[in-house]
Each structure stands twice: as structure tokens, then as C-alpha cells.
Design a protein around this motif. Structure first.
Motif, PDB file in Angstrom:
ATOM      1  N   GLU A 121       0.951  -1.534  -0.016  1.00  0.00           N
ATOM      2  CA  GLU A 121      -0.070   0.093   0.022  1.00  0.00           C
ATOM      3  C   GLU A 121       0.743   1.212  -0.098  1.00  0.00           C
ATOM      4  O   GLU A 121       0.605   2.295  -0.714  1.00  0.00           O
ATOM      5  N   ILE A 122       2.003   1.139   0.730  1.00  0.00           N
ATOM      6  CA  ILE A 122       2.816   2.154   0.873  1.00  0.00           C
ATOM      7  C   ILE A 122       3.606   2.771  -0.461  1.00  0.00           C
ATOM      8  O   ILE A 122       3.426   3.704  -0.945  1.00  0.00           O
ATOM      9  N   ASN A 123       3.895   1.783  -1.114  1.00  0.00           N
ATOM     10  CA  ASN A 123       4.430   1.676  -2.591  1.00  0.00           C
ATOM     11  C   ASN A 123       3.629   2.237  -3.534  1.00  0.00           C
ATOM     12  O   ASN A 123       3.930   2.992  -4.416  1.00  0.00           O
ATOM     13  N   GLY A 124       2.289   2.270  -3.093  1.00  0.00           N
ATOM     14  CA  GLY A 124       1.332   2.601  -4.009  1.00  0.00           C
ATOM     15  C   GLY A 124       1.048   4.204  -3.899  1.00  0.00           C
ATOM     16  O   GLY A 124       0.175   4.920  -4.740  1.00  0.00           O
ATOM     17  N   TRP A 125       1.371   4.784  -2.842  1.00  0.00           N
ATOM     18  CA  TRP A 125       1.209   6.134  -2.440  1.00  0.00           C
ATOM     19  C   TRP A 125       2.200   7.084  -3.504  1.00  0.00           C
ATOM     20  O   TRP A 125       3.339   7.105  -3.210  1.00  0.00           O
ATOM     21  N   ASP A 126       1.614   7.786  -4.142  1.00  0.00           N
ATOM     22  CA  ASP A 126       2.551   8.663  -5.077  1.00  0.00           C
ATOM     23  C   ASP A 126       3.303   9.625  -4.551  1.00  0.00           C
ATOM     24  O   ASP A 126       4.275  10.113  -5.081  1.00  0.00           O
ATOM     25  N   ASP A 127       2.928  10.401  -3.382  1.00  0.00           N
ATOM     26  CA  ASP A 127       3.350  11.575  -2.749  1.00  0.00           C
ATOM     27  C   ASP A 127       4.436  11.220  -1.607  1.00  0.00           C
ATOM     28  O   ASP A 127       4.743  12.117  -0.690  1.00  0.00           O
ATOM     29  N   VAL A 128       4.902   9.932  -1.393  1.00  0.00           N
ATOM     30  CA  VAL A 128       5.995   9.613  -0.248  1.00  0.00           C
ATOM     31  C   VAL A 128       7.448  10.049  -0.717  1.00  0.00           C
ATOM     32  O   VAL A 128       7.764   9.522  -1.715  1.00  0.00           O
ATOM     33  N   ASP A 129       7.906  11.049  -0.155  1.00  0.00           N
ATOM     34  CA  ASP A 129       9.388  11.215  -0.214  1.00  0.00           C
ATOM     35  C   ASP A 129      10.348  10.287   0.569  1.00  0.00           C
ATOM     36  O   ASP A 129      11.480  10.260   0.134  1.00  0.00           O
ATOM     37  N   LEU A 130       9.874  10.102   1.772  1.00  0.00           N
ATOM     38  CA  LEU A 130      10.693   9.147   2.408  1.00  0.00           C
ATOM     39  C   LEU A 130      10.010   8.219   3.420  1.00  0.00           C
ATOM     40  O   LEU A 130       8.868   8.670   4.030  1.00  0.00           O
ATOM     41  N   LYS A 163      -5.498  -1.886   7.893  1.00  0.00           N
ATOM     42  CA  LYS A 163      -6.587  -2.832   7.960  1.00  0.00           C
ATOM     43  C   LYS A 163      -7.687  -2.367   7.205  1.00  0.00           C
ATOM     44  O   LYS A 163      -8.485  -2.964   6.293  1.00  0.00           O
ATOM     45  N   LYS A 164      -8.184  -0.927   7.594  1.00  0.00           N
ATOM     46  CA  LYS A 164      -9.370  -0.263   7.078  1.00  0.00           C
ATOM     47  C   LYS A 164      -9.162   0.197   5.930  1.00  0.00           C
ATOM     48  O   LYS A 164     -10.083   1.007   5.369  1.00  0.00           O
ATOM     49  N   HIS A 165      -7.857   0.825   5.507  1.00  0.00           N
ATOM     50  CA  HIS A 165      -7.381   1.629   4.248  1.00  0.00           C
ATOM     51  C   HIS A 165      -8.243   2.861   4.446  1.00  0.00           C
ATOM     52  O   HIS A 165      -8.634   3.554   3.407  1.00  0.00           O
ATOM     53  N   GLN A 166      -7.864   3.423   5.627  1.00  0.00           N
ATOM     54  CA  GLN A 166      -8.382   4.654   5.991  1.00  0.00           C
ATOM     55  C   GLN A 166      -7.753   5.538   6.947  1.00  0.00           C
ATOM     56  O   GLN A 166      -6.887   5.020   7.652  1.00  0.00           O
ATOM     57  N   TRP A 167      -7.725   7.011   6.964  1.00  0.00           N
ATOM     58  CA  TRP A 167      -7.265   7.790   7.736  1.00  0.00           C
ATOM     59  C   TRP A 167      -7.826   7.738   9.188  1.00  0.00           C
ATOM     60  O   TRP A 167      -9.273   7.369   8.903  1.00  0.00           O
ATOM     61  N   LEU A 168      -7.494   8.130  10.125  1.00  0.00           N
ATOM     62  CA  LEU A 168      -8.003   8.336  11.472  1.00  0.00           C
ATOM     63  C   LEU A 168      -8.185   9.761  11.872  1.00  0.00           C
ATOM     64  O   LEU A 168      -7.113  10.153  12.518  1.00  0.00           O
ATOM     65  N   PRO A 169      -9.136  10.543  11.317  1.00  0.00           N
ATOM     66  CA  PRO A 169      -8.975  12.146  11.584  1.00  0.00           C
ATOM     67  C   PRO A 169      -9.137  12.458  12.890  1.00  0.00           C
ATOM     68  O   PRO A 169      -8.664  13.189  13.080  1.00  0.00           O
ATOM     69  N   GLN A 170      -9.440  11.575  13.899  1.00  0.00           N
ATOM     70  CA  GLN A 170      -9.632  11.845  15.263  1.00  0.00           C
ATOM     71  C   GLN A 170      -8.180  11.884  15.815  1.00  0.00           C
ATOM     72  O   GLN A 170      -7.992  12.738  16.870  1.00  0.00           O
ATOM     73  N   MET A 171      -7.395  11.316  15.309  1.00  0.00           N
ATOM     74  CA  MET A 171      -5.745  11.506  15.610  1.00  0.00           C
ATOM     75  C   MET A 171      -4.943  12.312  15.044  1.00  0.00           C
ATOM     76  O   MET A 171      -3.858  12.636  15.299  1.00  0.00           O
ATOM     77  N   ASP A 172      -5.604  13.293  14.144  1.00  0.00           N
ATOM     78  CA  ASP A 172      -4.845  14.419  13.372  1.00  0.00           C
ATOM     79  C   ASP A 172      -4.244  15.157  14.407  1.00  0.00           C
ATOM     80  O   ASP A 172      -4.773  15.472  15.279  1.00  0.00           O
ATOM     81  N   ARG A 173      -2.923  15.823  14.276  1.00  0.00           N
ATOM     82  CA  ARG A 173      -2.296  16.621  14.906  1.00  0.00           C
ATOM     83  C   ARG A 173      -1.624  17.825  13.927  1.00  0.00           C
ATOM     84  O   ARG A 173      -0.974  17.388  12.992  1.00  0.00           O
ATOM     85  N   THR A 174      -1.487  18.910  14.386  1.00  0.00           N
ATOM     86  CA  THR A 174      -0.766  19.956  13.820  1.00  0.00           C
ATOM     87  C   THR A 174       0.302  20.468  14.597  1.00  0.00           C
ATOM     88  O   THR A 174       0.139  21.129  15.629  1.00  0.00           O
ATOM     89  N   VAL A 175       1.330  20.601  14.103  1.00  0.00           N
ATOM     90  CA  VAL A 175       2.706  21.434  14.799  1.00  0.00           C
ATOM     91  C   VAL A 175       3.145  22.645  13.781  1.00  0.00           C
ATOM     92  O   VAL A 175       3.086  22.577  12.548  1.00  0.00           O
ATOM     93  N   GLN A 176       3.080  23.967  14.302  1.00  0.00           N
ATOM     94  CA  GLN A 176       3.237  24.997  13.591  1.00  0.00           C
ATOM     95  C   GLN A 176       4.928  25.309  13.499  1.00  0.00           C
ATOM     96  O   GLN A 176       5.618  25.183  14.685  1.00  0.00           O
ATOM     97  N   VAL A 177       5.448  25.513  12.535  1.00  0.00           N
ATOM     98  CA  VAL A 177       6.745  25.977  12.144  1.00  0.00           C
ATOM     99  C   VAL A 177       6.942  27.542  12.475  1.00  0.00           C
ATOM    100  O   VAL A 177       6.249  28.303  11.966  1.00  0.00           O
TER     101      VAL A 177
END
Length: 336
Positions: free
Chosen positions: A68-77, A301-315
């Protein structure tokens, strides 16, 4: 004559559509302003599990996650934050681990965990792990570097500075302890890159970033030497994240995303990552924008994001630079 001309124009347009990059019919080509890191922690391939049926299922889960990770086009690392090997760090364990990590077709970085370094290749008479002596630890470190590269190192990714730390002491009672030489190197690297937003990847979390009194809230499970590391972090406000594994903290654990994850006396967030050797696989992705970092958790397993776990750190504003726009990869021609 008109029909022939129209047929020729149509044919040329069709050929051009298959040669020139174009988006699928239901998408538009969009630029992205971020670099994306996928964190792969405590993979333990094949598996620490002895039951043959469960072992097979877990190995399949890990292989599917890589696919699945190999199928994600936007992975840089992809960053493997230690414990790639299943148990002891023997040459056979390394060979097995490489069967999975070599399948990852994205750029990769590695750091060592306790299972790469601190255990004897020979189990006890009851099948339990035994501590390795100094000589065997040294041999484990040699084996690690032969397979995965230097124990500690740094690199840039866009505007961000990344540091990778590993246990490298020949004698220690802790799961992850850094040598004086590595601490000196870390101090210099931080001094030389004070104006660059910085992420540190280390197998063990920082002290106090798990809920107090929990099963794993013990000095052995935190990065050492704890006081010296904390002082370094407090002196370097450019550090935004400490990205860790080791404790196998999953999204089901209350310590996974919790105010306690902020490292004492700093604004640094310790990002805990789940093991791949459980009943299912989760990964954290770090989306590195010029002005912020978005941390998102994905269920393989579910092939989906868990939005309740989203976090943001400001630069911080004085560390931001103009981001480079990355075009999405060209699409192949598809039948309408």
C-alpha cells in the motif's frame, strides 16, 4: 475530404493523449507544497509471534502495508525507526528483515532499535532473550551498519533538517542509550543547524511522554541519558518533533495522542508510533509544509485515515522558507 481530415485530426489527438502527461478523467493535476514522511516502526519481520498461523497472518499484514505504501505517489521518505529484525539481531534475523525492507520502493532511512543491538543471538534454555556482552553488541552494530547504514546520521528534506539516532553503547541496562561520542555529534549538528526546523528520530521516546504509572512508563523504555538529552532539547528550540517507537503505542492507547506527549520544558512533541507486529498495521505520516507539520495516522487494515488522531505543529515564522511546488507524477493514458 472533410471526413478524412477529421479522422486524421482525431487520430493525432488520440496519439498525443497517450504520449503527453495527463490527469485521469476524474482528477485534476494539483501541485503539493509538502514533503511526506511515512514512519515504519517496530516492524519485527517475520514476527516475534511463535504460533505459526498467527505468524503467517502478521507477516501478510506487513507485506500488504508495504504494498500500500508503494502505491502512494506522494511519499518522499520512509523512516524505519528501529526493530526491523524480528528478535535477536542475528545474521539470519537481518537477512529476513531485509526481505521486507527491500520491498519498499520509496527512499528510505533507518535507525537501530534495541532488538538490533542489545540481545544475544542465542536465546536462553527457556527461549527468552538474553543480554549480549560487549563483544556481541559490537558485532551487532557492525551487522546493522552493513545492512542499514550508519547508526547515527543526518540529512535535509526540503527546508527540514532530520537527525537519526541509535543505541551505540557497549554496556547499558537501558533499551536505548546514546554514547558520549554520539551526544557530542548531536550537540554539534544542532548548533550548526539552529535556524532550520528539525525532526529527531530515535527508537525510544523521551522521558515523561507516556501517561505516568502506565506499564511502559519506566526509565528502561526512555531514551538515555535522559537528563543530558532533555538539556539538549531545551537548548534548541528549532526542534519540533521527537519521533519514536519501541513502546508499541497504538491509536488504541490513551498515550498515543495526549498532552503528556509534549516534552518537559519544551514545545517539542513526541510522536509515538505503533508496532507492525500486532493484530493490524498502522502508520503515521508526517506532512512537512513550509509553515506547519501535519501528523496523520492511517489504518492499513481499514485502508483509511483516522481523523480523530490528526495533529498539527506550527513552524516558527523565522524558520519558514518558501516551499517548492511539486507537480503530481504524470498519469498514463487511460481508456475513456
Amino acid at each position: 475530404m472533410m471526413k478524412k481530415r477529421w479522422f486524421l485530426i482525431t487520430a493525432l489527438l488520440t496519439v498525443a493523449a497517450c504520449i503527453l502527461p495527463m490527469a485521469p478523467m476524474d482528477h485534476t493535476v494539483q501541485a503539493r507544497r509538502y514533503e511526506r514522511i511515512v514512519v515504519c516502526s517496530d516492524v519485527h519481520y517475520g514476527s516475534k509471534t511463535l504460533d505459526p498461523n498467527l505468524r503467517t497472518r502478521k507477516m501478510k499484514n506487513k507485506e500488504n502495508a508495504v504494498r500500500e505504501i508503494n502505491g502512494w505517489d506522494d511519499v518522499d521518505l520512509c523512516v524505519f525507526t528501529g526493530d526491523m529484525v524480528q528478535k535477536t539481531g542475528s545474521p539470519a534475523d537481518y537477512k529476513l528483515a531485509r526481505k521486507l525492507t527491500d520491498r519498499v520502493k520509496k527512499p528510505k532511512e533507518f535507525l537501530a532499535g534495541n532488538h538490533e543491538v542489545i540481545y544475544s543471538s542465542e536465546l536462553s534454555s527457556t527461549g527468552r532473550l538474553r543480554p549480549a556482552d560487549s563483544y556481541e553488541r559490537f558485532r551487532h552494530m557492525e551487522e546493522y551498519e552493513k545492512n542499514f547504514g550508519p547508526l547515527y546520521h543526518s540529512r535535509k528534506l526540503g527546508q527540514y533538517f532530520l537527525l537519526f539516532l541509535s543505541p551505540d553503547t557497549l554496556e547499558s541496562k537501558y533499551a536505548v542509550e546514546l554514547s558520549k561520542e554520539q551526544l557530542d555529534w548531536l550537540k554539534k549538528e544542532l548548533k550548526d543547524h539552529r535556524q532550520e526546523p528539525t525532526l529527531i528520530f530515535c527508537h525510544a521516546p523521551m522521558t515523561g511522554t507516556l501517561l505516568p504509572g502506565s506499564k511502559l512508563d519506566k526509565p528502561r523504555n526512555y531514551a538515555q541519558p535522559a537528563k543530558k538529552l532533555l538539556k539538549l532539547l531545551q537548548e534548541n528550540p528549532q526542534i519540533l518533533l521527537w519521533v519514536s517507537g519501541h513502546t508499541h503505542t497504538s491509536p488504541k492507547n490513551p498515550s498515543f495522542t495526549n498532552p503528556v506527549n509534549k516534552i518537559t520544558g519544551t514545545e517539542i512533541l513526541d510522536v509515538h508510533n505503533p508496532t507492525w507486529d500486532g493484530k493490524q498495521v498502522w502508520t503515521n505520516s508526517l506532512f512537512l509544509y513550509p509553515e506547519k507539520i501535519e501528523i496523520r495516522t492511517y489504518s492499513h487494515k481499514k485502508h483509511q485515515w483516522l481523523p480523530q488522531m490528526d495533529r498539527t505543529v506550527q513552524v516558527p515564522g523565522d524558520m519558514r522558507k518558501g516551499g517548492v511546488a511539486y507537480a503530481t507524477p504524470p498519469f498514463s493514458c487511460r481508456a475513456a
